[in-house]
Design an enzyme around this catalytic site. Structure first.
Site, PDB file in Angstrom:
ATOM      1  N   LYS A  86       0.825  -1.208   0.000  1.00  0.00           N
ATOM      2  CA  LYS A  86       0.000   0.000   0.000  1.00  0.00           C
ATOM      3  C   LYS A  86       0.865   1.268   0.000  1.00  0.00           C
ATOM      4  CE  LYS A  86      -3.927  -2.269   0.263  1.00  0.00           C
ATOM      5  NZ  LYS A  86      -4.906  -2.243  -0.832  1.00  0.00           N
ATOM      6  N   GLU A 108     -10.137   5.416   2.545  1.00  0.00           N
ATOM      7  CA  GLU A 108     -10.866   4.286   3.114  1.00  0.00           C
ATOM      8  C   GLU A 108      -9.818   3.260   3.519  1.00  0.00           C
ATOM      9  OE1 GLU A 108      -9.964   4.390   0.062  1.00  0.00           O
ATOM     10  OE2 GLU A 108      -9.358   2.340  -0.397  1.00  0.00           O
ATOM     11  N   SER A 376       2.180  -9.568  -0.392  1.00  0.00           N
ATOM     12  CA  SER A 376       1.780  -8.157  -0.431  1.00  0.00           C
ATOM     13  C   SER A 376       1.983  -7.434   0.898  1.00  0.00           C
ATOM     14  CB  SER A 376       0.325  -8.043  -0.873  1.00  0.00           C
ATOM     15  OG  SER A 376      -0.516  -8.794  -0.008  1.00  0.00           O
TER      16      SER A 376
HETATM   17  C1  LIG Z   1      -1.432  -6.861   2.805  1.00  0.00           C
HETATM   18  C2  LIG Z   1      -2.546  -6.634   1.855  1.00  0.00           C
HETATM   19  N1  LIG Z   1      -2.582  -7.363   0.735  1.00  0.00           N
HETATM   20  C3  LIG Z   1      -3.571  -7.225  -0.162  1.00  0.00           C
HETATM   21  C4  LIG Z   1      -4.616  -6.333   0.049  1.00  0.00           C
HETATM   22  C5  LIG Z   1      -5.709  -6.284  -0.961  1.00  0.00           C
HETATM   23  O1  LIG Z   1      -5.691  -5.148  -1.775  1.00  0.00           O
HETATM   24  P1  LIG Z   1      -5.263  -5.189  -3.278  1.00  0.00           P
HETATM   25  O2  LIG Z   1      -6.051  -6.267  -3.961  1.00  0.00           O
HETATM   26  O3  LIG Z   1      -5.607  -3.832  -3.781  1.00  0.00           O
HETATM   27  O4  LIG Z   1      -3.825  -5.451  -3.370  1.00  0.00           O
HETATM   28  C6  LIG Z   1      -4.611  -5.550   1.211  1.00  0.00           C
HETATM   29  C7  LIG Z   1      -5.687  -4.582   1.444  1.00  0.00           C
HETATM   30  O5  LIG Z   1      -5.930  -4.066   2.470  1.00  0.00           O
HETATM   31  C8  LIG Z   1      -3.545  -5.713   2.132  1.00  0.00           C
HETATM   32  O6  LIG Z   1      -3.516  -4.987   3.257  1.00  0.00           O
END
Ligand SMILES: Cc1ncc(COP(=O)(O)O)c(C=O)c1O
Lengths: 408, 262
Positions: A86, A108, A376
């Site tokens: 993020k 958000e 992520s």
């Molecule tokens: C660690 C993490 N991975 C994935 C996501 C999912 O979001 P996105 O599909 O936009 O990557 C989030 C959303 O809060 C997150 O905190």
């Protein structure tokens, strides 16, 4: 606006008239920075000095041996400052806010990661900051609420609707239509009205750019497959975009919740439960009823617990360029547990969805195959949920003791 | 024709009143009674909001009315039948108000032909700027219905002109930034906005968002053609009850009949 942001019929900008000028301004600001090579350098500099870019790619040697198939590599977005991908999007939009001369940001948040990243960026760049978060998510991601507040942000609980991510997005829009002159809405994923899907993807593309170079350098070849979890789709778009022109299979993993047949999930592209609609300013697949009312979704991972999905991914799904799968809550806890034990890595519950599918596929692949998983984010924020999932006795004892201290 | 109805009516009244309800809130029976009271009180036209789970442009009061109606089990098909009954019963023009997904999922052509059969005059769709509205506008046109388009205080001149070219019936001028519900300070700046709107269209101008009391209507008299009241009446119903609607509406429009020859 110069373009309407359509990806074969998905996307668009279904916005109230009062916001049209704001979106025009935003689109122009985005197009300016996209054309400005100096901007990308400034962006990279901030991310490499304030955060940990480039994030490494880690060879998961023990997991590879355990599954006895493809060689498993992990792109470490968990090592970003604030613990998730993020940060990339937020720093990008923060630099844009500076250029636009606005003084306040709103966002958000579901898992709280985007909220923490935005609050951090606001502290660094000197913006006022308000974060909207569903009441349900505030409960399950309490540590992030604490940090947002410590970072100086005002966290407003959203008590309307299903009290999760989509409802927080609605509230952020309601704030924005009143305050757009001073305020920028830092949308956290590759969803929403144009130019957000394209813009968030652009900032997150840094993941894929790095990952492609790194994996080729380490393994001398392209990966056979790349895995990412899909909430709104920003980390997936980020890593996938590095491999669009390559013969690489791309796999997006959605929240299977209690199982697709239970109806309690957030699988928009990997189930047959979603249909095309228009909400939250864009056209995509939504989990909605036949009247067009949005349904309640479920996932153990707040960040994946969302009714819509990036219009760009909806297009890639229809084109067959990205395969979509789902992982259940239970599978996620198991994959997370295994990853912690084998590799000493703690993926976020969201990220662990990608691991589930990679673990299903790895044993079936050749030993020469290389697969890449996007981690992520890191799982520290999920300590309460994970401790509950493990029904960890030591943790429970600690919480009870702590509560007694507060009551004393 | 909606436009000529409004213009004729304006020969007798200085300013018209359009009111709003969320269908199925507090119940279908009450919705009917509310409309009955409004018509008795002399309301000139009405918008019937089909509830949507994500009403982005609405503030807390209307948002909550949407959610409660849905929670009681309101379905779009039932809203359509309700609208049909209402428009056959009462002799004022009714419009639909909803978000685009409701029309889209129903099917634009089915939606507009239903409207035509039911005698609903037009629709207000606040999340549908004209750039996205091609199919909608065609479907409305084919059934001779009035797409009510929106102006906002920050819409530039060229865009006002473009929007007006797609509009029929009247134009809904959003009085200020923000969502429905909170109050609007009607000022000189506001008057300049209305004048800007007038320059770009001959259609009647309706003012909505934050109109809540006699004072607001008095300010709008002579400037706007239609005053739109939404949230204020939902609040009144919640706090005092349906039986107070008539009195409230009559108090708003006192002295709005044109003083012919004295
Ligand atoms: C660690 C993490 N991975 C994935 C996501 C999912 O979001 P996105 O599909 O936009 O990557 C989030 C959303 O809060 C997150 O905190």
């Amino acid at each position: 606006m110069k373009t309407r942001g359509y990806f074969n019929g998905f996307g668009g900008a279904y916005i109230p008239e009062i916001l049209v000028e704001t979106f025009k301004e935003l689109e122009n600001a985005f197009l300016d920075v996209k054309d400005d090579p100096l901007f990308w350098n400034e962006y990279k500099t901030v991310l490499s000095t304030y955060s940990c870019r480039p994030t490494p790619v880690t060879f998961a040697e023990n997991l590879t041996r355990y599954f006895n198939g493809a060689r498993i590599y992990i792109k470490r977005e968990d090592l970003n400052h604030t613990g998730a991908h993020k940060a990339n999007n937020v720093i990008g939009q923060g630099l844009l806010v500076k250029r636009m001369g606005k003084k306040r940001v709103i966002a958000e948040t579901g898992a709280g990661q985007h909220g923490v990243a935005t609050a951090t960026m606001a502290a660094k760049f000197g913006f006022k900051c308000t974060i909207y978060m569903g009441e349900v998510d505030m409960e399950r991601q309490r540590p992030n609420v604490f940090w947002m507040e410590k970072l100086g942000a005002e966290v407003i609980p959203v008590t309307e609707g299903t009290r999760i991510l989509k409802d927080a997005i609605n509230e952020a829009f309601r704030d924005w239509v009143a305050n757009m002159d001073t305020t920028h809405y830092v949308l956290g994923t590759a969803c929403g009205p144009h130019p957000f899907p394209e813009m968030v993807t652009y900032f997150q593309s840094i993941i894929g750019k790095e990952a492609r170079k790194q994996i080729i350098k380490i393994t001398n070849k392209l990966p056979s497959r790349v895995y990412a979890c899909v909430g709104g789709g920003s980390n997936a778009m980020g890593i996938f975009s590095g491999f669009f022109d390559d013969p690489v299979e791309l796999i997006g993993v959605e929240a299977g919740g209690r199982g697709l047949e239970s109806g309690r999930h957030a699988a928009r592209l990997s189930s047959t439960d979603a249909s095309i609609g228009i909400a939250q300013g864009y056209k995509t697949y939504f989990l909605q009823d036949s009247d067009g009312q949005m349904k309640k979704t479920h996932s153990v991972a707040a960040g994946l617990d969302y009714v819509g999905v990036s219009p760009i991914l909806a297009d890639l799904k229809e084109k067959g360029r990205v395969r979509f799968e789902s992982a259940t809550d239970k599978e996620v806890i198991d994959a997370m547990s295994l990853t912690i034990k084998k590799e000493g890595l703690i993926p976020a519950l969201e990220s662990a969805h990608a691991f589930v599918q990679a673990f299903k596929d790895a044993p079936k692949l050749d030993k020469d195959d290389v697969i890449l998983i996007n981690q992520s984010g890191r799982g520290d924020k999920d300590i309460f949920t994970i401790a509950d999932a493990f029904s960890d006795p030591g943790w429970k004892e600690f919480i009870i003791k702590k509560a007694k201290e507060y009551n004393a | 024709m909606l436009e000529s109805y409004i213009k004729n009516r304006l020969k007798e009244k200085e300013i018209l009143l359009m009111t709003h309800i969320v269908i199925g809130y507090p119940s279908f029976e009450d919705s009917f009674r509310i409309i009955e009271e409004m018509v008795k009180a002399g309301v000139d036209l009405m918008e019937l909001q089909i509830p949507f789970s994500e009403p982005m442009a609405d503030g807390p009061v209307i948002l909550s009315a949407n959610q409660k109606s849905l929670a009681y089990g309101t379905k779009v098909a039932k809203c359509m039948e309700f609208a049909k009954k209402v428009s056959k019963t009462f002799n004022i023009p009714f419009l639909f108000m909803s978000y685009y997904n409701i029309l889209y999922k129903y099917g634009l052509k089915d939606f507009t032909s239903f409207m035509k059969d039911a005698g609903i005059h037009g629709a207000i769709v606040p999340d549908l700027p004209h750039e996205e509205a091609c199919d909608y506008l065609k479907a409305m046109e084919a059934c001779n219905l009035n797409p009510i388009m929106l102006f906002s205080p920050n819409t530039p001149k060229d865009r006002l002109k473009a929007i007006a070219s797609y509009a029929k019936g009247f134009i809904y001028c959003v009085a200020r930034k923000g969502v429905t519900g909170s109050s609007t300070s009607f000022s000189d700046e506001f008057e300049a906005y209305v004048n800007r709107c007038r320059k770009e269209t001959d259609l009647p101008l309706a003012i909505g968002f934050g109109v809540k009391e006699k004072r607001d209507i008095d300010f709008l008299r002579g400037k706007a053609d239609i005053a739109i009241i939404g949230t204020a009446i939902i609040k009144l119903i919640e706090q005092k009850g349906i039986e107070h609607i008539k009195e409230f509406i009559e108090s708003l429009t006192v002295a709005s009949t044109k003083q012919n020859s004295s």
